[in-house]
Design an enzyme around this catalytic site. Structure first.
Site, PDB file in Angstrom:
ATOM      1  N   SER A   1      23.281 -54.454  19.042  1.00  0.00           N
ATOM      2  CA  SER A   1      23.575 -55.697  19.763  1.00  0.00           C
ATOM      3  C   SER A   1      22.847 -55.716  21.097  1.00  0.00           C
ATOM      4  O   SER A   1      22.344 -54.702  21.572  1.00  0.00           O
ATOM      5  CB  SER A   1      25.077 -55.810  20.005  1.00  0.00           C
ATOM      6  OG  SER A   1      25.463 -54.836  20.967  1.00  0.00           O
ATOM      7  N   LYS A   2      22.859 -56.894  21.702  1.00  0.00           N
ATOM      8  CA  LYS A   2      22.262 -57.062  23.023  1.00  0.00           C
ATOM      9  C   LYS A   2      22.969 -56.146  24.023  1.00  0.00           C
ATOM     10  O   LYS A   2      22.348 -55.593  24.924  1.00  0.00           O
ATOM     11  CB  LYS A   2      22.409 -58.546  23.399  1.00  0.00           C
ATOM     12  CG  LYS A   2      22.209 -58.882  24.837  1.00  0.00           C
ATOM     13  CD  LYS A   2      20.754 -59.218  25.122  1.00  0.00           C
ATOM     14  CE  LYS A   2      20.543 -59.825  26.499  1.00  0.00           C
ATOM     15  NZ  LYS A   2      21.246 -59.172  27.588  1.00  0.00           N
ATOM     16  N   ARG A   3      24.278 -55.992  23.838  1.00  0.00           N
ATOM     17  CA  ARG A   3      25.066 -55.151  24.735  1.00  0.00           C
ATOM     18  C   ARG A   3      24.607 -53.684  24.681  1.00  0.00           C
ATOM     19  O   ARG A   3      24.492 -53.026  25.706  1.00  0.00           O
ATOM     20  CB  ARG A   3      26.541 -55.245  24.316  1.00  0.00           C
ATOM     21  CG  ARG A   3      27.505 -54.920  25.411  1.00  0.00           C
ATOM     22  CD  ARG A   3      28.937 -55.078  24.900  1.00  0.00           C
ATOM     23  NE  ARG A   3      29.629 -53.797  25.023  1.00  0.00           N
ATOM     24  CZ  ARG A   3      30.090 -53.317  26.165  1.00  0.00           C
ATOM     25  NH1 ARG A   3      29.933 -54.001  27.276  1.00  0.00           N
ATOM     26  NH2 ARG A   3      30.708 -52.145  26.209  1.00  0.00           N
TER      27      ARG A   3
ATOM     28  N   ALA B   1      21.721 -52.700  24.012  1.00  0.00           N
ATOM     29  CA  ALA B   1      20.428 -52.643  24.673  1.00  0.00           C
ATOM     30  C   ALA B   1      20.623 -52.631  26.187  1.00  0.00           C
ATOM     31  O   ALA B   1      19.983 -51.861  26.899  1.00  0.00           O
ATOM     32  CB  ALA B   1      19.574 -53.830  24.250  1.00  0.00           C
ATOM     33  N   ASP B   2      21.533 -53.481  26.669  1.00  0.00           N
ATOM     34  CA  ASP B   2      21.786 -53.528  28.113  1.00  0.00           C
ATOM     35  C   ASP B   2      22.304 -52.180  28.593  1.00  0.00           C
ATOM     36  O   ASP B   2      21.882 -51.663  29.629  1.00  0.00           O
ATOM     37  CB  ASP B   2      22.792 -54.630  28.451  1.00  0.00           C
ATOM     38  CG  ASP B   2      22.186 -56.014  28.254  1.00  0.00           C
ATOM     39  OD1 ASP B   2      20.940 -56.098  28.133  1.00  0.00           O
ATOM     40  OD2 ASP B   2      22.943 -56.994  28.218  1.00  0.00           O
TER      41      ASP B   2
END
Ligand code: GLU
Length: 509
Positions: free
Chosen positions: A265-267, A269-270
């Site tokens: 998920s984008k999370r 990656a963050d």
């Protein structure tokens, strides 16, 4: 296989293209090129609520940046234009009405409240799946339950309606996925899906199947998240009378979190400090900026090579593949069933490999710019030499200037441990002798010549060069390790080299 292979990449412009989408596009592209076929780009924008301005351009720019070439489709044109689904609504409406006429679909007038009430009723009765299906449809407000005149009157009065698929009650729906093998689903698990919405636009399922048929798609290669929809699509092909030319399906494995459990998920990656989008993206509503592989300094060839290996493997030891080599090596049969762990370290490793192969002149402008930002004059010639000296040591072009600190900064301090171990009488004598030799020398100040001057000076002074080299490096750079010392001196130039030798003799004595 015949040369008429046609595949499509069919993203929805609901935001920036996720890196998993780039991989889907890549596998489609590799397969199309390998088979001598065509690759189409179709924009699936029938869900007006999720439309995001700028997303379509972003998709097109991303594909260009990574080097995936579209043969037909949005931004290219072609025989099946338009390639944006929102511009094809009559085409889908025609098919939806045909299905109703043929008794394979029906009009439904239920309001949102009535649908909620149905679900609540079914849930209260502990029904296995609260959905509109072969059984429940008979209690609802649709053209199967209402008298024909009533249906006609409602439609003429402009009452909102949808068209739903009349899913068979008891039937096995089977498909042979190229990656997963046979997938069988019982029709009772497929609900009476909406095909045409009350705004006159089709749902994804109808538009997708109609377009794949009309655009003569032979292979549908897409993410695993669409596997549950595939039986419904098979049913639609059959109902529409197109079963004979139904494309073959290949559902690609998910991209997993770095730890390997669950979808990336984008999370993640963050948290991990890495991008999941090919290009930087500024959200048009919130203004929030999401990082991109391009802006983070990844080379497109490296990203492609990395993505190719997320779910596929050539079955050999070779890891570095150009796009052409990937095309030659790729096969759908070798795509894995299981999810692929997204390991950003591997992406960096690929980038390192491709940075090493870049021409020095291509990386030099980055170094020149970074040096100027830090307040140093740096000719392109000097920057090119710095690249040659350091590119083997970095994963990103932006790491070259920081690695070149010792070139731009005269050392202020010297590594204590190295000084203690190496700064002996021989070392002092060697540095002094080298300084004298350089002062007297008038040759070109290039690595080869500097090397000769140094070894002659050491010979004359009767000092074994091998024993003093680390001390010499310490004197010139303040550190015991670093890239080629002769080239380093060539880049810093004779005057600065002399300044440094002098200073070391003062400071270290
Ligand atoms: N529009 C769908 C998506 O956004 C396409 C799925 C498919 O390839 O059928 O992924």
């Amino acid at each position: 296989m015949p040369n008429s292979v046609r595949v499509r990449f069919a993203p929805s412009p609901t935001g920036p293209l996720h890196i998993g989408g780039v991989r889907t596009a890549l596998y489609n592209y590799l397969f199309a090129r390998k088979m001598g076929g065509k690759m189409l780009l179709r924009i699936e924008d029938t869900d007006q609520n999720r439309f995001v301005p700028g997303a379509e351009d972003y998709i097109i720019e991303s594909l260009k940046w990574v080097g995936i070439q579209i043969d037909e489709g949005q931004s290219m044109g072609g025989p099946d234009a338009p390639y944006r689904q929102s511009e094809r609504r009559e085409i889908y409406q025609k098919e939806a009405f045909r299905l109703v006429e043929e008794g394979k679909a029906y009009y439904a007038f239920d309001t949102a409240d009535e649908l909620d009430a149905m679900r609540a009723r079914l849930e209260a009765a502990n029904a296995p799946a609260a959905q509109y299906n072969a059984i429940t449809r008979m209690q609802m407000k649709n053209s199967l339950t209402l008298p024909a005149e009533d249906v006609k009157a409602r439609m003429e009065a402009g009452e909102a309606y949808v068209i739903r698929l009349k899913t068979p009650r008891k039937e096995e729906v089977r498909l042979n996925d190229l990656i997963r093998g046979w997938v069988t689903v019982h029709s009772s698990a497929i609900d009476d899906r909406v095909l045409l919405k009350s705004d006159g636009l089709p749902t994804y399922h109808l538009a997708n199947v109609v377009d794949d048929h009309l655009m003569k798609i032979t292979h549908v290669i897409r993410g695993e998240e669409w596997l549950p929809s595939a039986p419904l699509h098979v049913l639609l092909y059959r109902y529409l009378g197109w079963a004979d030319t139904m494309p073959q399906f290949a559902h690609l494995p998910l991209l997993l979190k770095p730890e390997g459990n669950g979808k990336l998920s984008k999370r993640d990656a963050d948290l991990g400090g890495f991008p999941v989008f090919p290009l930087e993206w500024t959200d048009p509503f919130s203004g929030i900026v999401a990082r991109g592989f391009r802006e983070d300094g990844y080379l497109p060839q490296a990203l492609i090579n990395f993505l190719a290996f997320l779910g596929w493997n050539p079955g050999t030891e070779q890891e570095l593949f150009s796009m052409d080599e990937l095309i030659a090596a790729f096969s759908i049969e070798q795509v894995h069933k299981g999810g692929a762990r997204f390991d950003i370290e591997k992406a960096k490793w690929f980038n390192h490999q491709y940075i090493r192969q870049q021409a020095n002149a291509d990386l030099a402008p980055t170094v020149q710019r970074d040096a100027e930002v830090a307040g140093f004059d740096c000719s392109i010639d000097k920057a090119t030499k710095i690249v040659a000296l350091l590119k083997e040591r970095v994963s990103f072009a932006s790491e070259i200037f920081p690695e070149a600190r010792t070139i731009f900064y005269t050392p202020e301090t010297y590594d204590e441990a190295i000084a203690t171990a190496r700064w002996n009488d021989d070392a002092k004598a060697a540095v002094a002798a080298f300084r004298d030799a350089l002062q007297a020398d008038e040759g070109d100040f290039v690595a080869e010549h500097i090397k000769r001057t140094l070894s002659e000076a050491m010979q004359q002074a009767g000092i074994k060069q091998g024993k003093i080299m680390q001390a010499m490096r310490l004197a010139l750079t303040g550190s015991g390790i670093g890239p080629d010392l002769m080239l380093t001196m060539e880049i810093i130039g004779r005057p600065e080299t002399l300044v440094r030798l002098e200073r070391a003799l003062e400071r270290l004595n």
